[in-house]
Write a protein that holds these residues in place. Sequence first.
Motif, mmCIF file in Angstrom:
data_model
loop_
_atom_site.group_PDB
_atom_site.id
_atom_site.type_symbol
_atom_site.label_atom_id
_atom_site.label_comp_id
_atom_site.label_asym_id
_atom_site.label_seq_id
_atom_site.Cartn_x
_atom_site.Cartn_y
_atom_site.Cartn_z
ATOM 1 N N LEU A 89 -52.748 52.311 -84.361
ATOM 2 C CA LEU A 89 -53.424 52.720 -83.129
ATOM 3 C C LEU A 89 -54.848 53.209 -83.398
ATOM 4 O O LEU A 89 -55.465 53.812 -82.524
ATOM 5 N N CYS A 90 -55.359 52.947 -84.586
ATOM 6 C CA CYS A 90 -56.748 53.276 -84.927
ATOM 7 C C CYS A 90 -57.592 52.022 -84.717
ATOM 8 O O CYS A 90 -57.401 51.012 -85.404
ATOM 9 N N ALA A 91 -58.524 52.068 -83.772
ATOM 10 C CA ALA A 91 -59.284 50.878 -83.392
ATOM 11 C C ALA A 91 -60.149 50.357 -84.541
ATOM 12 O O ALA A 91 -60.219 49.147 -84.777
ATOM 13 N N THR A 92 -60.808 51.247 -85.267
ATOM 14 C CA THR A 92 -61.668 50.814 -86.378
ATOM 15 C C THR A 92 -60.862 50.139 -87.474
ATOM 16 O O THR A 92 -61.254 49.093 -88.009
ATOM 17 N N TYR A 149 -53.219 48.318 -69.534
ATOM 18 C CA TYR A 149 -54.248 49.020 -68.755
ATOM 19 C C TYR A 149 -55.411 49.386 -69.670
ATOM 20 O O TYR A 149 -55.208 49.917 -70.761
ATOM 21 N N ILE A 150 -56.647 49.095 -69.234
ATOM 22 C CA ILE A 150 -57.827 49.389 -70.045
ATOM 23 C C ILE A 150 -58.976 49.804 -69.135
ATOM 24 O O ILE A 150 -59.110 49.307 -68.019
ATOM 25 N N LYS A 151 -59.779 50.768 -69.590
ATOM 26 C CA LYS A 151 -60.977 51.211 -68.868
ATOM 27 C C LYS A 151 -62.200 50.903 -69.721
ATOM 28 O O LYS A 151 -62.175 51.045 -70.942
ATOM 29 N N HIS A 152 -63.302 50.487 -69.049
ATOM 30 C CA HIS A 152 -64.492 50.057 -69.777
ATOM 31 C C HIS A 152 -65.687 50.991 -69.622
ATOM 32 O O HIS A 152 -66.607 50.933 -70.435
ATOM 33 N N CYS A 153 -65.735 51.795 -68.591
ATOM 34 C CA CYS A 153 -66.930 52.597 -68.366
ATOM 35 C C CYS A 153 -66.553 53.950 -67.773
ATOM 36 O O CYS A 153 -65.438 54.158 -67.303
ATOM 37 N N ASP A 162 -60.207 54.397 -77.578
ATOM 38 C CA ASP A 162 -60.718 54.419 -78.947
ATOM 39 C C ASP A 162 -61.301 53.043 -79.247
ATOM 40 O O ASP A 162 -60.631 52.026 -79.060
ATOM 41 N N ARG A 163 -62.552 53.004 -79.726
ATOM 42 C CA ARG A 163 -63.247 51.732 -79.922
ATOM 43 C C ARG A 163 -63.525 51.497 -81.403
ATOM 44 O O ARG A 163 -63.882 52.418 -82.130
ATOM 45 N N GLY A 164 -63.370 50.249 -81.809
ATOM 46 C CA GLY A 164 -63.646 49.873 -83.191
ATOM 47 C C GLY A 164 -64.397 48.558 -83.256
ATOM 48 O O GLY A 164 -64.238 47.692 -82.386
ATOM 49 N N TYR A 165 -65.233 48.421 -84.295
ATOM 50 C CA TYR A 165 -66.047 47.212 -84.451
ATOM 51 C C TYR A 165 -66.064 46.810 -85.919
ATOM 52 O O TYR A 165 -66.127 47.662 -86.808
ATOM 53 N N ILE A 181 -58.547 50.405 -77.780
ATOM 54 C CA ILE A 181 -57.152 50.844 -77.677
ATOM 55 C C ILE A 181 -57.095 52.115 -76.838
ATOM 56 O O ILE A 181 -57.837 53.071 -77.096
ATOM 57 N N VAL A 182 -56.222 52.125 -75.845
ATOM 58 C CA VAL A 182 -56.002 53.328 -75.043
ATOM 59 C C VAL A 182 -55.120 54.286 -75.835
ATOM 60 O O VAL A 182 -54.050 53.903 -76.312
ATOM 61 N N ARG A 183 -55.576 55.512 -75.993
ATOM 62 C CA ARG A 183 -54.817 56.495 -76.763
ATOM 63 C C ARG A 183 -53.471 56.776 -76.089
ATOM 64 O O ARG A 183 -53.402 56.917 -74.867
#
Length: 238
Positions: A89-92, A149-153, A162-165, A181-183
């Motif tokens: 569940l860690c996005a990075t 379910y996901i939110k963008h802004c 949580d965002r990862g790239y 990923i939604v926590r």
Amino acid sequence: MIEKLFVKEGIKRVRLNEYFVKELERAGYGGMEIKRTPMGTQITVKVEKPGIIIGKDGKRIKKLTEEVSKRHELDNPQLDVQPIEVPDLCATLMANRLAKLIERGWHFRRAGRSMLQRIMENGTSGCEIVMSGKLKGPRGRTEKMVEGYIKHCGEVAEEMVDRGYAIARVKSGVIGVQVWIVRPDAERPDAFRIIKKEEPEVKEEEVKEEVKEEEVIKEDEEDKDKEYEEEGGGDKEE
């Protein structure tokens, strides 16, 4: 002048993150946080396997701290290593894993779907994966995979998601990978739940009292019936 300072600090942060991605790959690097303190710069590193960074008698982390201080010009850096409770569940961390799968030759759709399913199985309510670059053919394109379910802004997205790239380097070029990923502990603002109305519990003492009252009423009715029958019987004898 202030703008230049912000840009300089941002460049330092990006370079430090790239350095950790490369050096802490075996430990399962999952992101970092930088805080300024009166004692210096505190860097909190989140990894899947903290023992690899710390090393025997803390030699590995001391060496890493010295290299960070020399290369990135930080004021008295202090490294704090924290384990990731749920690695999936860690996005990075998941973005880095997905990038490695693409570099190994996995088809981007197969790798993305496999990673999406793995994330959703760990209890999150939503996940989004975006891959962009030369995925198939000479022209660049973007592939998006969403589930749940996901939110963008907005502030809700900053608190919940949580965002990862990560970057995958392949023969055709560079492929960018984003994972949102939604926590699991996040509370949705539009969520609701149905509360069942609980019926009041009847105590045994109250039930016994009601039974006694009914018995008394029945006895009174029986006595009245007997008296009535006796009176009626007397009239017939006369």
